[in-house]
Design a protein around this motif. Structure first.
Motif, short mmCIF file in Angstrom:
data_model
loop_
_atom_site.label_atom_id
_atom_site.label_comp_id
_atom_site.label_asym_id
_atom_site.label_seq_id
_atom_site.Cartn_x
_atom_site.Cartn_y
_atom_site.Cartn_z
N SER A 47 0.84 -1.15 0.09
CA SER A 47 -0.01 -0.04 -0.08
C SER A 47 0.83 1.18 -0.12
N THR A 48 2.16 1.28 0.42
CA THR A 48 3.01 2.37 0.76
C THR A 48 3.32 3.21 -0.55
N PRO A 49 3.58 2.74 -1.65
CA PRO A 49 4.04 3.49 -2.76
C PRO A 49 2.59 4.12 -3.53
N PHE A 50 1.49 3.44 -3.47
CA PHE A 50 0.31 4.12 -3.82
C PHE A 50 -0.30 5.12 -3.06
N ILE A 179 7.59 14.47 2.73
CA ILE A 179 6.76 13.91 3.67
C ILE A 179 6.50 12.35 3.00
N GLY A 180 5.99 12.33 1.73
CA GLY A 180 6.21 11.24 0.94
C GLY A 180 7.34 10.40 1.09
N GLY A 181 8.78 10.90 0.87
CA GLY A 181 10.01 10.09 1.17
C GLY A 181 9.96 9.69 2.33
N LEU A 182 9.61 10.51 3.52
CA LEU A 182 9.72 9.80 4.87
C LEU A 182 8.69 8.78 5.27
N TYR A 183 7.62 8.92 4.40
CA TYR A 183 6.64 7.74 4.59
C TYR A 183 7.26 6.38 4.07
N ILE A 184 8.17 6.45 3.03
CA ILE A 184 8.74 5.39 2.41
C ILE A 184 9.79 4.96 3.18
N LEU A 185 10.46 5.86 3.64
CA LEU A 185 11.64 5.29 4.61
C LEU A 185 11.27 4.64 5.72
#
Length: 448
Positions: A47-50, A179-185
């Protein structure tokens, strides 16, 4: 540049959509087969990338004259669904990493500490990036000569449209990308560092039941309903405080340039005091911690509304509010695993309902956010709030005082009365722990 009415419709439909997706995701997770990565982790990973893409598109302004409302409605609902696919299994991981109540409590304390710290980080990133774009306030027509008020408003709007608006749009997209980059990290860290233990969550003799049977069992469990009710009112109180505190500092207290620092003081105070509440609940019990922690905000909330504007007093109130926010963040989530253990003892033949319990908890957290936003928007609109105004009518000041003081205090008192009805105290926890251990040993011996 959407009409506020359409923005409210988008938020309302998104919350209504959550009412459907949260329990459904919980059910589908409970039916998911175990993989070598576990039952919950695949939901989080896929679910993360979407979710990141849909989050970015929420902050993107499409170059279309019509259809913007549908654009934001669709991507807002998609984002809420994908966040549910992350948040429900992420929260339910507490039940899948250990059987020990003390270890689950410790894991919850760590999780909520970092969650509050993440809120501080996200607030700081969004505030610093977007805050660098200067958006001029609009003088009220009452303070501008009537003859030239429309001209002044038109000139200010033209200046804002040609320069500041484009910069603001770019700033929001940059913040969304960071913030999206932090989400993935953070998802990568979770995937690498956490392993589910199948034996931690279920008994070998369990038999699965259908969605509606499981839903009926869960919603008929008295301890769960009482915990959710208390959680709903106390969460709504702190959501109202959080959602209106910036406006209260800006207009009522006159600290236009200080509110970001005051908000940071609240969140840092909450982050640093979660370990204190974890120690307190192990020493004095969870119900006592709820009463002491959440009620401690009441005198300070009254103080900030009654006393004259004073920056030092405001910071003291902010730190005190942060201490209570920490208790409100930690304790209801820490009490939920105890409810699930109690449910397992009453229904030993039911299987895999952890995700359904957590999904409704997640839904009510989102629901309180939506209700808080609706109450605030309608109240301020009724009081005559002027968007981007340099000053506000006296009715707005009274309304803001009510939204950050009187209403939260009333909601906290109602929530504490509901927590009084919550039946699982420390003695009940110990009995449940022993009974559940005996049940597992009996199940294992019979299966052998």
């Amino acid at each position: 540049q959407l009409d506020p009415f359409y923005a409210s419709i988008i938020l309302f439909v998104g919350r209504a959509w959550d009412a459907v997706t949260d329990p459904m995701v919980g059910f589908f997770i409970s039916k998911t087969s175990w993989t070598r990565f576990g039952r919950l982790m695949p939901w989080i990973i896929f679910s993360t990338p979407f979710a990141v893409i849909s989050y970015f598109l929420i902050w993107f302004v499409p170059d279309i004259s019509r259809g913007q409302v549908m654009w934001y409605l669709v991507f807002y609902c998609i984002f809420q669904t994908l966040v549910t696919c992350f948040h429900v299994p992420y929260s339910a991981l507490t039940m899948f990493i250990s059987r020990e109540q003390s270890e689950r409590d410790s894991a919850t304390a760590y999780r909520m500490t970092v969650e509050v710290l993440g809120t501080v980080l996200g607030t700081a990133i969004q505030g610093q990036i977007v805050g660098k774009v200067i958006t001029p306030c609009i003088e009220s027509p009452f303070f501008i000569g009537k003859s030239n008020s429309s001209v002044a408003m038109e000139e200010l709007n033209m200046t804002h449209d040609t320069g500041s608006l484009t910069d603001t749009r770019n700033a929001y997209m940059i913040a969304a990308g960071v913030i999206g980059g932090l989400y993935i990290l953070c998802t990568i860290i979770l995937w690498v560092g956490v392993r589910e233990k199948r034996e931690s969550s279920e008994l070998q003799s369990d038999k699965p039941v259908s969605f509606f049977q499981g839903l009926k069992l869960v919603m008929n469990h008295g301890a769960y309903i009482k915990l959710i009710a208390g959680f709903l009112f106390t969460s709504l109180a702190f959501m109202l405080l959080e959602g209106n505190f910036a406006l209260f500092c800006t207009y009522t207290l006159g600290f236009r340039n200080e509110f970001q620092n005051i908000l940071l003081a609240i969140m840092l105070s909450a982050t640093l005091t979660i370990p204190l509440w974890q120690w307190f609940l192990t020493r004095f019990g969870k119900k006592t911690a709820v009463y002491v922690g959440i009620s401690s905000a009441i005198p300070f909330l009254i103080m900030v509304a009654v006393l004259d504007s004073n920056l030092i007093v405001t910071y003291i109130v902010a730190i005190a509010a942060g201490i209570s926010v920490a208790a409100a963040f930690l304790l209801p989530w820490s009490m939920l695993p105890d409810v699930i253990d109690d449910f397992k003892l009453q229904h030993p033949d039911s299987h895999g309902h952890e995700a359904i319990f957590f999904s409704f908890y997640v839904f009510f957290a989102k629901f309180t956010s939506g209700v808080s936003l609706g109450i605030s928007t309608l109240s301020l609109d009724f009081a005559g709030y002027q968007t981007r105004g340099c000053s506000q009518p006296s009715e707005v000041h009274v309304t803001l005082k009510m939204l950050v003081s009187a209403v939260p205090v009333g909601l906290i008192l109602v929530g504490l009365l509901l927590f009084k009805l919550y039946p699982i105290d420390e003695e009940k926890r110990r009995k449940n722990k022993k009974a559940l251990q005996d049940l597992r040993e009996e199940s294992n011996s019979s299966s052998e």
